[in-house]
Design an enzyme around this catalytic site. Structure first.
Site, mmCIF file in Angstrom:
data_model
loop_
_atom_site.group_PDB
_atom_site.id
_atom_site.type_symbol
_atom_site.label_atom_id
_atom_site.label_comp_id
_atom_site.label_asym_id
_atom_site.label_seq_id
_atom_site.Cartn_x
_atom_site.Cartn_y
_atom_site.Cartn_z
ATOM 1 N N THR A 181 -3.687 1.024 5.463
ATOM 2 C CA THR A 181 -2.277 1.111 5.811
ATOM 3 C C THR A 181 -1.582 2.152 4.939
ATOM 4 O O THR A 181 -2.236 2.897 4.189
ATOM 5 C CB THR A 181 -1.606 -0.281 5.698
ATOM 6 O OG1 THR A 181 -0.300 -0.223 6.266
ATOM 7 C CG2 THR A 181 -1.521 -0.749 4.258
ATOM 8 N N GLY B 219 7.690 -5.337 14.019
ATOM 9 C CA GLY B 219 6.302 -4.892 13.937
ATOM 10 C C GLY B 219 5.258 -5.981 13.973
ATOM 11 O O GLY B 219 4.061 -5.679 13.867
ATOM 12 N N VAL C 270 8.168 -0.787 13.428
ATOM 13 C CA VAL C 270 6.788 -1.125 13.045
ATOM 14 C C VAL C 270 6.752 -2.065 11.839
ATOM 15 O O VAL C 270 5.703 -2.597 11.503
ATOM 16 C CB VAL C 270 5.961 0.142 12.730
ATOM 17 C CG1 VAL C 270 5.940 1.086 13.919
ATOM 18 C CG2 VAL C 270 6.473 0.861 11.481
ATOM 19 N N GLY D 282 10.005 9.066 12.146
ATOM 20 C CA GLY D 282 8.797 8.899 11.335
ATOM 21 C C GLY D 282 7.604 9.563 11.972
ATOM 22 O O GLY D 282 7.345 9.374 13.166
ATOM 23 N N LYS E 65 -3.623 6.316 5.835
ATOM 24 C CA LYS E 65 -4.280 6.364 7.140
ATOM 25 C C LYS E 65 -4.798 7.761 7.487
ATOM 26 O O LYS E 65 -5.852 7.897 8.119
ATOM 27 C CB LYS E 65 -3.330 5.873 8.230
ATOM 28 C CG LYS E 65 -2.940 4.413 8.095
ATOM 29 C CD LYS E 65 -1.971 4.000 9.187
ATOM 30 C CE LYS E 65 -1.503 2.568 8.985
ATOM 31 N NZ LYS E 65 -0.562 2.132 10.044
ATOM 32 N N SER F 148 -2.396 -9.818 6.997
ATOM 33 C CA SER F 148 -3.728 -9.504 7.521
ATOM 34 C C SER F 148 -4.803 -10.482 7.053
ATOM 35 O O SER F 148 -5.656 -10.886 7.852
ATOM 36 C CB SER F 148 -4.115 -8.066 7.169
ATOM 37 O OG SER F 148 -3.333 -7.141 7.887
ATOM 38 N N GLY G 130 4.425 9.803 10.107
ATOM 39 C CA GLY G 130 3.244 9.523 9.298
ATOM 40 C C GLY G 130 2.137 8.906 10.128
ATOM 41 O O GLY G 130 2.083 9.074 11.351
ATOM 42 N N GLY G 131 1.256 8.159 9.468
ATOM 43 C CA GLY G 131 0.125 7.565 10.176
ATOM 44 C C GLY G 131 0.545 6.600 11.260
ATOM 45 O O GLY G 131 0.005 6.626 12.378
#
Length: 293
Positions: A70, A249, A226, A134, A74, A20, A136-137
């Site tokens: 992340t 991802g 991802v 999965g 999230k 990032s 999660g967020g």
């Protein structure tokens, strides 16, 4: 008047390999603005989840303009924000938070980033029945994305059954004309699936292994992961070797970053240019690895 400099960061756990900073700083340089992007690794800093509120207060004091968020924060960050976008509210997860007039505004660019990755890298794949591992967020965003893209049935499995059940219930309420179900075991989700979404950290550098047996994958499926560190997880490799169309991802990372950059700066990024930044960094890393060897 547009700002000429920005201080941003990524809040997460075990994020030392994140690309990032490169994506945001390189795109900012192209636009002629100064942008510094820091990694705020709560695990390395030994900051507890309960301290997130104080972290945001500290960030405001020291001039941060926003953060990406992340795994695993999230959803945790949502109650700490002053407002959230309709997508972040629908997904109950924010991966982009922007400080505007002393108010933290939450957004979700994961879902649109994933959708764009599927459109570009898996054009024309069937989405009648999609299995997702999965909840999660990231999983909330990818399942939401598939339903927005017209998936008829999304079957969700997570080792935390209550989490999978809540996500399925929330999405079913938002998409009453589709079917969103819970699978107690991965095999039940994958049975007769057109495609599989791997929305779990299992297989990444920090969480080695496989979320289920590769024997459950058949060659007529498409498989989307991802994870992008590594670019090919063991399960994704097994899927490719079985003849599946696959994506990692990296596309989701790049396209969500492009939209986050727009939210942070108000400038229009070029996603394809950001793809080139990412690919150049991977190639540079490989050369350095060979040199080190």
């Amino acid at each position: 008047m547009k700002k000429k400099s920005y201080l941003l960061g990524l809040i997460g756990s075990g994020i030392s390999a994140s690309r990032s900073p490169l994506l945001h700083e390189a795109e900012a340089a192209h636009h002629g603005i100064q942008l510094v992007y820091r990694l705020i690794d709560l695990k390395r800093l030994r900051i507890e989840t309960d301290d997130l509120k104080h972290l945001l207060q500290w960030a405001e004091t020291f001039g941060f303009d926003g953060f990406n968020v992340t795994h695993p924060y999230k959803a945790t960050v949502i109650p700490l924000l002053h407002s959230v976008s309709s997508d972040a509210n629908a997904i109950d997860a924010a991966n982009t938070i922007v400080l505007q007039e002393n108010r933290w505004m939450g957004h979700n660019t994961d879902w649109s980033g994933f959708a764009e990755s599927v459109r570009r890298e898996l054009p024309g794949v069937p989405t009648g029945r999609v299995a997702q591992i999965g909840a999660g967020g990231a999983g909330a965003a990818t399942a939401y994305a598939m339903l927005r893209m017209g998936a008829g049935h999304v079957s969700i499995h997570d080792i935390n059954l209550a989490r999978a059940t809540k996500l399925a219930s929330d999405l079913q309420a938002q998409f009453p004309d589709r079917q969103v179900s819970v699978a107690a075991v991965a095999k039940d989700a994958l049975t007769r699936a057109d495609g599989v979404i791997l929305a779990t950290p299992v297989g990444s550098l920090n969480y080695p292994g496989m979320p289920f047996s590769p024997e459950l994958i058949t060659g007529n499926m498409w498989v989307a992961d991802v994870i992008y560190t590594p670019l090919e997880t063991p399960l994704l490799r097994a899927a490719r070797e079985a003849g599946c169309r696959t994506i990692n991802g990296s596309g989701m990372l790049i396209y969500q970053a492009a939209e986050a950059f727009r939210l942070f700066t108000g400038l229009t990024p070029d996603p394809l240019r950001m793809v080139r930044y990412f690919e150049s960094s991977i190639e540079s890393g490989r050369r350095q690895g060979h040199a080190a060897a």
